[in-house]
Design a protein around this motif. Structure first.
Motif, PDB file in Angstrom:
ATOM      1  N   ILE A 286       0.834  -1.206   0.000  1.00 47.41           N
ATOM      2  CA  ILE A 286       0.000   0.000   0.000  1.00 47.41           C
ATOM      3  C   ILE A 286       0.868   1.255   0.000  1.00 47.41           C
ATOM      4  O   ILE A 286       0.635   2.194  -0.775  1.00 47.41           O
ATOM      5  N   VAL A 287       1.895   1.275   0.860  1.00 51.13           N
ATOM      6  CA  VAL A 287       2.788   2.437   0.927  1.00 51.13           C
ATOM      7  C   VAL A 287       3.529   2.608  -0.393  1.00 51.13           C
ATOM      8  O   VAL A 287       3.660   3.733  -0.900  1.00 51.13           O
ATOM      9  N   ALA A 288       4.001   1.507  -0.986  1.00 48.44           N
ATOM     10  CA  ALA A 288       4.729   1.576  -2.256  1.00 48.44           C
ATOM     11  C   ALA A 288       3.857   2.160  -3.366  1.00 48.44           C
ATOM     12  O   ALA A 288       4.329   2.973  -4.182  1.00 48.44           O
ATOM     13  N   LEU A 289       2.605   1.755  -3.411  1.00 39.76           N
ATOM     14  CA  LEU A 289       1.696   2.282  -4.432  1.00 39.76           C
ATOM     15  C   LEU A 289       1.407   3.765  -4.222  1.00 39.76           C
ATOM     16  O   LEU A 289       1.443   4.561  -5.163  1.00 39.76           O
ATOM     17  N   ILE A 290       1.128   4.138  -2.977  1.00 39.12           N
ATOM     18  CA  ILE A 290       0.776   5.535  -2.685  1.00 39.12           C
ATOM     19  C   ILE A 290       1.938   6.467  -3.014  1.00 39.12           C
ATOM     20  O   ILE A 290       1.746   7.550  -3.578  1.00 39.12           O
ATOM     21  N   VAL A 291       3.156   6.055  -2.659  1.00 40.00           N
ATOM     22  CA  VAL A 291       4.323   6.911  -2.863  1.00 40.00           C
ATOM     23  C   VAL A 291       4.750   6.949  -4.336  1.00 40.00           C
ATOM     24  O   VAL A 291       5.033   8.023  -4.866  1.00 40.00           O
ATOM     25  N   ASN A 292       4.769   5.783  -4.999  1.00 43.92           N
ATOM     26  CA  ASN A 292       5.303   5.725  -6.360  1.00 43.92           C
ATOM     27  C   ASN A 292       4.261   5.999  -7.439  1.00 43.92           C
ATOM     28  O   ASN A 292       4.586   6.561  -8.491  1.00 43.92           O
ATOM     29  N   TYR A 293       3.029   5.596  -7.202  1.00 41.25           N
ATOM     30  CA  TYR A 293       1.978   5.760  -8.216  1.00 41.25           C
ATOM     31  C   TYR A 293       0.697   6.286  -7.560  1.00 41.25           C
ATOM     32  O   TYR A 293      -0.301   5.576  -7.451  1.00 41.25           O
ATOM     33  N   PRO A 294       0.738   7.542  -7.097  1.00 35.07           N
ATOM     34  CA  PRO A 294      -0.417   8.103  -6.384  1.00 35.07           C
ATOM     35  C   PRO A 294      -1.646   8.323  -7.261  1.00 35.07           C
ATOM     36  O   PRO A 294      -2.764   8.373  -6.769  1.00 35.07           O
ATOM     37  N   ASN A 295      -1.415   8.456  -8.571  1.00 34.72           N
ATOM     38  CA  ASN A 295      -2.533   8.633  -9.499  1.00 34.72           C
ATOM     39  C   ASN A 295      -3.346   7.338  -9.556  1.00 34.72           C
ATOM     40  O   ASN A 295      -2.798   6.250  -9.718  1.00 34.72           O
ATOM     41  N   LEU A 296      -4.682   7.453  -9.442  1.00 32.79           N
ATOM     42  CA  LEU A 296      -5.544   6.278  -9.377  1.00 32.79           C
ATOM     43  C   LEU A 296      -5.414   5.408 -10.625  1.00 32.79           C
ATOM     44  O   LEU A 296      -5.384   4.169 -10.530  1.00 32.79           O
ATOM     45  N   LYS A 297      -5.311   6.030 -11.791  1.00 34.18           N
ATOM     46  CA  LYS A 297      -5.189   5.279 -13.033  1.00 34.18           C
ATOM     47  C   LYS A 297      -3.884   4.485 -13.056  1.00 34.18           C
ATOM     48  O   LYS A 297      -3.850   3.312 -13.455  1.00 34.18           O
ATOM     49  N   GLU A 298      -2.795   5.111 -12.622  1.00 33.70           N
ATOM     50  CA  GLU A 298      -1.497   4.437 -12.584  1.00 33.70           C
ATOM     51  C   GLU A 298      -1.507   3.277 -11.585  1.00 33.70           C
ATOM     52  O   GLU A 298      -0.962   2.210 -11.844  1.00 33.70           O
ATOM     53  N   GLU A 299      -2.137   3.521 -10.438  1.00 30.94           N
ATOM     54  CA  GLU A 299      -2.201   2.492  -9.408  1.00 30.94           C
ATOM     55  C   GLU A 299      -2.932   1.255  -9.915  1.00 30.94           C
ATOM     56  O   GLU A 299      -2.480   0.121  -9.732  1.00 30.94           O
ATOM     57  N   LYS A 300      -4.053   1.467 -10.558  1.00 25.43           N
ATOM     58  CA  LYS A 300      -4.813   0.351 -11.127  1.00 25.43           C
ATOM     59  C   LYS A 300      -4.005  -0.386 -12.186  1.00 25.43           C
ATOM     60  O   LYS A 300      -4.034  -1.626 -12.265  1.00 25.43           O
ATOM     61  N   ALA A 301      -3.263   0.360 -12.999  1.00 24.55           N
ATOM     62  CA  ALA A 301      -2.463  -0.258 -14.062  1.00 24.55           C
ATOM     63  C   ALA A 301      -1.360  -1.133 -13.487  1.00 24.55           C
ATOM     64  O   ALA A 301      -1.093  -2.230 -13.984  1.00 24.55           O
ATOM     65  N   ARG A 302      -0.704  -0.658 -12.388  1.00 23.24           N
ATOM     66  CA  ARG A 302       0.370  -1.453 -11.777  1.00 23.24           C
ATOM     67  C   ARG A 302      -0.180  -2.749 -11.189  1.00 23.24           C
ATOM     68  O   ARG A 302       0.425  -3.808 -11.296  1.00 23.24           O
ATOM     69  N   ILE A 303      -1.343  -2.657 -10.553  1.00 21.59           N
ATOM     70  CA  ILE A 303      -1.957  -3.859  -9.975  1.00 21.59           C
ATOM     71  C   ILE A 303      -2.366  -4.826 -11.083  1.00 21.59           C
ATOM     72  O   ILE A 303      -2.111  -6.034 -11.008  1.00 21.59           O
ATOM     73  N   ALA A 304      -3.002  -4.285 -12.123  1.00 21.43           N
ATOM     74  CA  ALA A 304      -3.470  -5.142 -13.219  1.00 21.43           C
ATOM     75  C   ALA A 304      -2.317  -5.824 -13.947  1.00 21.43           C
ATOM     76  O   ALA A 304      -2.374  -7.014 -14.269  1.00 21.43           O
TER      77      ALA A 304
END
Length: 457
Positions: A286-304
């Motif tokens: 969670i911390v890694a996503l918030i810090v590195n990819y705070p944009n919601l679209k980017e976060e979803k893309a990294r998870i997908a």
């Protein structure tokens, strides 16, 4: 006797299905024990008061209800391990995307310059660091893509690149989110992954130092053969440049220091057991996503983009839970262990940890990890328990033979490694096995010295 025969038949069929690729590990782990447990049920082999109470009768529905309960019990035990792996794999995938290892690679290449000995030491350091993500394919791609140009430019032996890469990955693959340790934790749910890592850590650390020494030895021979060539800063920079615009867009160079600190903190917490491993990697992801990819679209893309690799491992863990639940609750594991105990001389019982360690070497080479850890380890554990060995001791012992596992032709990513480095399988196995034997000796020696796997009880 009938239950013992049924148990042996189940293990044989299970291994046959996996080794001949008639079924995938995921389907084999569920369908094979399910069929054999139902056969045992119809034969009336589970006629204990507890099972009779659960069944409430002899009908098919009642038997399926009991079997379903056994599966649920097994999956429930492995659920924490499965969730931990989900977040651990996601975490390191995100860190790779963000470029956490890029500065290390640049520093190592500058350190290496045109000196073959330094190039080989740098190869080992980068391979070990990238192997933190627990995936051999990723380690191979990053290490070979980075170092192949400099090896070819200096006319260095690509065999050394192939050997160092695979053996560094061999050591780091014992991390809890790597394949073997994850399987042990899923088969032996009473073994905590953090405690398992603490038991393996001394051997892993000494083996890493040993492999740096091996890299230096190989490099010294290459230096004597080739000499030292001067490389410009521009040539070195070209070696580490991103291969595409999409890859470049994912990099987060400003967060490198934070990402390394976060990773080290997570590993310390894991080793010290200050929090459950599941909690550690869930918060870390969670911390890694918030810090590195705070944009919601980017976060979803990294998870997908990274979820596929995580899912393949997690469903195997849950399937292993189903296998274990059926194997243990049906009494097959106990029957099998007793049959082995009756064959093996009682004098061997005091050294069962050593027996397990030595069996794991050919076991994980000639069998897949799935076949050995899901099919053989439960039997070794049940048998060892009769001699007073704990699940942690035998789980640790079963991982020591991993020194040779990645040399097996059953490991898929080695063909990518051999293709990239243009090596023959047989020659590469012989050269790698020579140094892997040193790792195996270190693993056993450190496990004995620390008391995590005593030589004798």
């Amino acid at each position: 006797m009938a239950l013992t025969i049924l148990a042996w038949l189940m293990i044989i069929v299970f291994m046959f299905m996996i080794m001949t690729k008639r079924l995938s590990p995921f389907t084999s782990l569920i369908i094979v024990p399910l069929v054999f447990v139902l056969i045992g049920s119809f034969m009336g082999l589970y006629a204990t008061p507890e099972v009779e109470e659960l069944m409430g009768g002899k009908g098919l529905l009642q038997q399926l209800l009991v079997v379903g309960e056994w599966i649920k019990m097994g999956v429930t035990k492995t659920a924490p391990t499965g969730v931990m792996l989900l977040f651990a794999i996601l975490y390191f995938a995100i860190m790779l995307n963000a470029g956490m290892f890029d500065p290390l690679t640049r520093v190592m290449l500058k350190f290496a310059g045109g000196d073959p000995m330094r190039v080989l030491i740098a190869t080992g350091v980068v391979a070990a660091a990238v192997s933190l993500n627990g995936d051999g394919t990723t380690t191979t791609l990053i290490t070979c893509t980075t170092f192949l140009p400099i090896y070819k430019k200096l006319n260095m032996k690509l065999m050394n690149l192939a050997v160092v890469t695979v053996l560094m990955n061999t050591i780091m693959n014992l991390l809890p989110w790597g394949g073997p340790s994850a399987r042990v934790a899923s088969v032996l749910p009473e073994v905590d992954t953090g405690v398992l890592l603490a038991a393996l850590a001394p051997g892993m650390i000494v083996s890493l130092i040993y492999m740096v020494g091996v890299s230096a030895y190989m490099g010294k021979k290459e230096r004597a053969r080739l000499g030292i060539v001067k490389l410009s800063d521009a040539e070195i920079s070209n070696l580490v440049a991103p291969k595409s615009e999409e890859e470049e867009a994912l990099k987060r160079p400003k967060n490198v220091v934070f990402n390394w600190i976060l990773t080290l903190v997570l590993i310390v917490f894991l080793l010290r057991g200050w929090l459950p491993s599941l909690t550690i990697f869930m918060i870390g992801t969670i911390v890694a996503l918030i810090v590195n990819y705070p944009n919601l679209k980017e976060e979803k893309a990294r998870i997908a983009d990274n979820a596929g690799d995580a899912l393949q491992v997690v469903i195997l863990v849950f399937a292993a839970g189903a296998f274990t639940g059926l194997f243990e609750n049906s009494g097959m594991s106990t029957a099998l262990a007793n049959s082995i105990a009756s064959i093996i001389p009682s004098s061997w019982g005091s050294g069962w940890g050593l027996v397990t360690a030595f069996l794991s070497a050919p076991g994980t080479f000639f069998l897949s990890n799935d076949a050995f850890y899901y099919g053989v380890l439960p039997v070794l554990n049940q048998t060892g328990a009769l001699y007073g060995w704990s699940a942690l001791e035998l789980g640790t012992a079963s991982l020591l033979g991993q020194a040779y596992h990645l040399l097996s032709p059953l490991v898929a990513f080695i063909y990518l490694l051999l293709s990239l480095t243009e090596q023959d399988l047989g020659e590469w196995q012989r050269e790698s096995a020579k140094w892997a034997t040193g790792i195996f000796i270190i693993f056993i020696g450190m496990a004995a010295i620390t008391g995590n796997v005593p030589l004798f009880k």
